[in-house]
Design an enzyme around this catalytic site. Structure first.
Site, PDB file in Angstrom:
ATOM      1  N   GLU A 261      16.611  36.470   7.899  1.00  0.00           N
ATOM      2  CA  GLU A 261      17.872  35.826   7.569  1.00  0.00           C
ATOM      3  C   GLU A 261      19.105  36.682   7.827  1.00  0.00           C
ATOM      4  OE1 GLU A 261      16.183  37.608   3.660  1.00  0.00           O
ATOM      5  OE2 GLU A 261      15.398  36.636   5.452  1.00  0.00           O
ATOM      6  N   HIS A 285      14.624  27.421   5.859  1.00  0.00           N
ATOM      7  CA  HIS A 285      14.407  28.542   4.934  1.00  0.00           C
ATOM      8  C   HIS A 285      15.406  29.655   5.201  1.00  0.00           C
ATOM      9  CE1 HIS A 285      11.928  31.153   2.291  1.00  0.00           C
ATOM     10  NE2 HIS A 285      12.342  32.108   3.122  1.00  0.00           N
ATOM     11  N   GLU A 286      15.517  30.076   6.471  1.00  0.00           N
ATOM     12  CA  GLU A 286      16.427  31.179   6.794  1.00  0.00           C
ATOM     13  C   GLU A 286      17.879  30.783   6.543  1.00  0.00           C
ATOM     14  OE1 GLU A 286      14.853  33.791   7.023  1.00  0.00           O
ATOM     15  OE2 GLU A 286      12.907  32.958   7.529  1.00  0.00           O
ATOM     16  N   HIS A 289      18.782  31.121   2.945  1.00  0.00           N
ATOM     17  CA  HIS A 289      19.063  32.506   2.562  1.00  0.00           C
ATOM     18  C   HIS A 289      20.551  32.849   2.650  1.00  0.00           C
ATOM     19  CE1 HIS A 289      15.516  34.728   1.493  1.00  0.00           C
ATOM     20  NE2 HIS A 289      14.837  34.341   2.551  1.00  0.00           N
ATOM     21  N   GLU A 308      13.584  34.902  -2.785  1.00  0.00           N
ATOM     22  CA  GLU A 308      12.679  33.975  -2.110  1.00  0.00           C
ATOM     23  C   GLU A 308      12.380  32.688  -2.875  1.00  0.00           C
ATOM     24  OE1 GLU A 308      12.225  34.180   0.863  1.00  0.00           O
ATOM     25  OE2 GLU A 308      12.623  36.278   1.338  1.00  0.00           O
ATOM     26  N   ASP A 365       7.336  46.641   0.535  1.00  0.00           N
ATOM     27  CA  ASP A 365       6.836  45.525   1.343  1.00  0.00           C
ATOM     28  C   ASP A 365       5.691  44.801   0.638  1.00  0.00           C
ATOM     29  OD1 ASP A 365       7.324  44.208   3.853  1.00  0.00           O
ATOM     30  OD2 ASP A 365       5.329  44.857   4.476  1.00  0.00           O
ATOM     31  N   TYR A 373       7.632  33.726  -3.233  1.00  0.00           N
ATOM     32  CA  TYR A 373       8.073  32.507  -2.572  1.00  0.00           C
ATOM     33  C   TYR A 373       7.668  31.252  -3.359  1.00  0.00           C
ATOM     34  CZ  TYR A 373       8.883  35.339   1.666  1.00  0.00           C
ATOM     35  OH  TYR A 373       9.329  36.277   2.561  1.00  0.00           O
TER      36      TYR A 373
END
Length: 597
Positions: A261, A285-286, A289, A308, A365, A373
């Site tokens: 994003e 979705h992006e 963001h 998310e 990460d 999500y």
């Protein structure tokens, strides 16, 4: 300005905070390095004499203060996942430092592609992926999502290529190969992005457009022709789009994620170009963001669900407006299936199934799972279902407006939730049980139930096939990618090789042009030893770098000695096309210590 410490940053952000960055970089494809300077502007209200920045394998050549004097500096010991601290001696009135540096050819954020690894096969390509803490591998900074700064950049590239950043971008190449960028809105380091390649631009409307290599530009523009409509829908739901333009860059297949994003310029995988717009929910979705994540940002990676969960919720609202309620419910049900699969893999009582995480001494990460999500989505959906959509929309709109261009942690979100929504209503609080959702493991038993009429019809056809094992009578003509995906995911474990051959012959799964369908089908092929599909599986693993697809396929192949051997052979050939984030995970799976050449 918020002053705090971040466990994934060496920077002394509790005392000093950068607020502007100026980059001057030269892109060297031959050596695979960026070289130049970073001018870091910061506020130092406590007049301290030390500035600590995050770096990772950077060669620091010289540091100067804003008065022109050389500064004393040292690079600390390397720490796994975090790189090395750069400690600079400053004066109490110092407002900026200029750092001359060069990146390493192994910079974790940067992927350098040879011409043959691109769509056009004629020119090299470079792109960055800075999330979660990889920005420090290509410029010195306070690499924490809670620190925001504006930036300008001057980038020199070969004159046959176009440079782009998460900033105001050019729409065509110039003859000098020098491009200047400006990002006036303050963003965290992980959203600073760069891409360089043989790229062209195609507008969609006055504020949206597509960048891609020339050979795929027309196809990409057609696939994403609803981009402008999506932005308008999003604004209608949650208020003004604050980033001026919304453009999309289609990257080569080695991009490790579905999308990223980066403000003003979403990076997207070519695997979502299906020819029928069936996978464009990733773009929604992006785009979402741009509000949740880019506008209001998780303060630390322990709070990743705030980025998310809100984004998945908003994405499905956009898709509902675009394609209808039942379409959005298909997406929600697929998401729920993904959530169940992740919980099974992590363990139902794993602390990693909590929304708020504890990632001390871990790779941030690790936060990137379906918990953030999909569990985040279902928590927000639960609130909406209990208070009504109108009231929930008003709450979310106020949340974005109140905390625009600020960092948000879980504790402050709870305070806002209690003040603006719960308002001492114990009955409502008992229905929502936010403590269970945020701090508890697994999925609470008040999770919203999703019903998809279209999937129920798929289930009927699947049952019909299981009973009669005949494909010609199945009613599949109107199915979308999502319905096929649901069908494939629910094929029984009792399938025989003969069953698979019959299905493949009827529906052409092995040769599908849809990456979601291929990835789901190949998992069955591995478990059932359907060797006819192995050449196509190898081709897929050789041509796609998206972690979402690679991880389950390599995981399945590692379950059996014969396919694990094949997996290692394929990986050795494919690894140079995988991003470092992907290589690390796969090498751990395979138990091999290999590096991309």
């Amino acid at each position: 300005m918020q002053y705090f410490k971040d466990i994934h940053s060496f920077a002394n952000t509790d005392k000093v905070q950068m607020h502007h960055l100026e980059l001057d970089l030269k892109v060297d494809f031959e050596r695979k390095v960026l070289s130049g300077s970073a001018l870091v502007h910061f506020e130092n209200p406590h007049k301290i004499k030390e500035l600590i920045l995050d770096t990772d394998k950077l060669t620091i050549k010289r540091v100067r203060l804003d008065n022109g004097e050389d500064a004393s500096f040292k690079i600390g010991k390397s720490v796994k996942y975090l790189g090395e601290p750069l400690t600079i001696q400053i004066q109490p009135d110092t407002k900026a430092v200029a750092i001359e540096y060069e990146t390493s050819p192994e910079a974790a954020a940067l992927q350098w592609l040879a011409p043959e690894q691109t769509a056009g096969k004629k020119a090299p390509f470079l792109f960055s992926q800075s999330q979660c803490v990889l920005a420090r591998s290509w410029f010195p900074c306070q690499d924490s999502p809670g620190v925001r700064f504006s930036y300008k950049a001057r980038v020199q590239v070969p004159d046959s290529l176009l440079a782009l950043m998460s900033a105001k971008n050019p729409q065509q190449k110039n003859t000098s190969g020098i491009y200047e960028f400006d990002m006036p809105q303050a963003i965290p380091a992980y959203l600073v992005a760069i891409a360089v390649g043989d790229l062209e631009f195609a507008p969609i409307d006055e504020r949206t457009g597509i960048y891609a290599e020339p050979v795929i530009l027309d196809t990409a523009r057609k696939e994403f022709e609803d981009l402008g409509k999506m932005v308008s829908i999003a604004e209608k739901i949650y208020g003004k789009y604050e980033w001026e333009r919304y453009d999309l860059l289609v990257l080569p297949p080695s991009f490790p994620f579905g999308g990223m994003e980066n403000p003003r310029l979403t990076f997207a995988t070519p695997t979502i170009i299906a020819g029928d717009k069936s996978l464009v929910s990733l773009v929604a979705h992006e785009l979402a963001h741009s509000w949740s994540g880019n506008l209001v940002t998780n303060a630390t990676w322990n709070d990743f669900w705030l980025n998310e969960g809100f984004t998945v919720y908003f994405e499905r609202r956009i898709m509902e407006e675009l394609e209808g309620r039942d379409y959005a419910e298909m997406l929600a049900l697929l998401g729920y299936q993904d959530l169940l699969a992740d919980i099974e893999e992590l363990g139902a009582n794993s602390k990693d199934t909590k929304l708020q995480l504890d990632l001390r001494q871990r790779n941030p990460d690790d936060a990137v799972t379906e918990i953030a999500y999909e569990k985040g989505y279902f928590f927000l959906r639960l609130i909406e279902e209990n208070i009504g959509r109108e009231k929930f929309d008003s709450f979310v709109k106020k949340y974005f407006k109140t905390f625009a261009f600020e960092a948000m942690n879980t504790e402050n979100f709870i305070k806002f939730l209690e003040k603006e929504l719960l308002e001492g209503n114990e009955t409502l609080a008992h229905k929502i049980r936010y403590q269970d959702w945020i701090f508890g493991v697994g999925i609470p038993d008040n999770c919203p139930k999703v019903r998809s009429v279209r999937f129920e019809k798929v289930d009927e056809e699947l049952k019909k096939w299981q009973t009669h094992k005949q494909t010609d009578s199945l009613q599949t003509a109107s199915w979308s990618s999502h319905e096929w995906l649901h069908f494939i995911r629910h094929l029984p474990n009792t399938m025989t090789l003969q069953d698979m051959e019959q299905l493949d012959k009827a529906f052409g799964f092995t040769n599908s042009g849809n990456s979601e369908i291929l990835a789901a089908w190949f998992v069955h092929c591995i478990h059932k030893k359907y060797e006819k599909a192995y050449p196509a599986l190898e081709k897929f693993l050789m041509s796609v770098g998206r972690r979402k697809f690679l991880s389950p396929l390599y995981t399945a192949m590692c379950k059996y000695p014969e396919t694990k051997k094949i997996a290692i052979q394929i990986y050795e050939k494919a690894k140079s096309g995988y991003h470092s984030l992907v290589r690390a995970k796969i090498e751990e799976m395979l138990g091999v210590a290999v590096q991309a050449k």
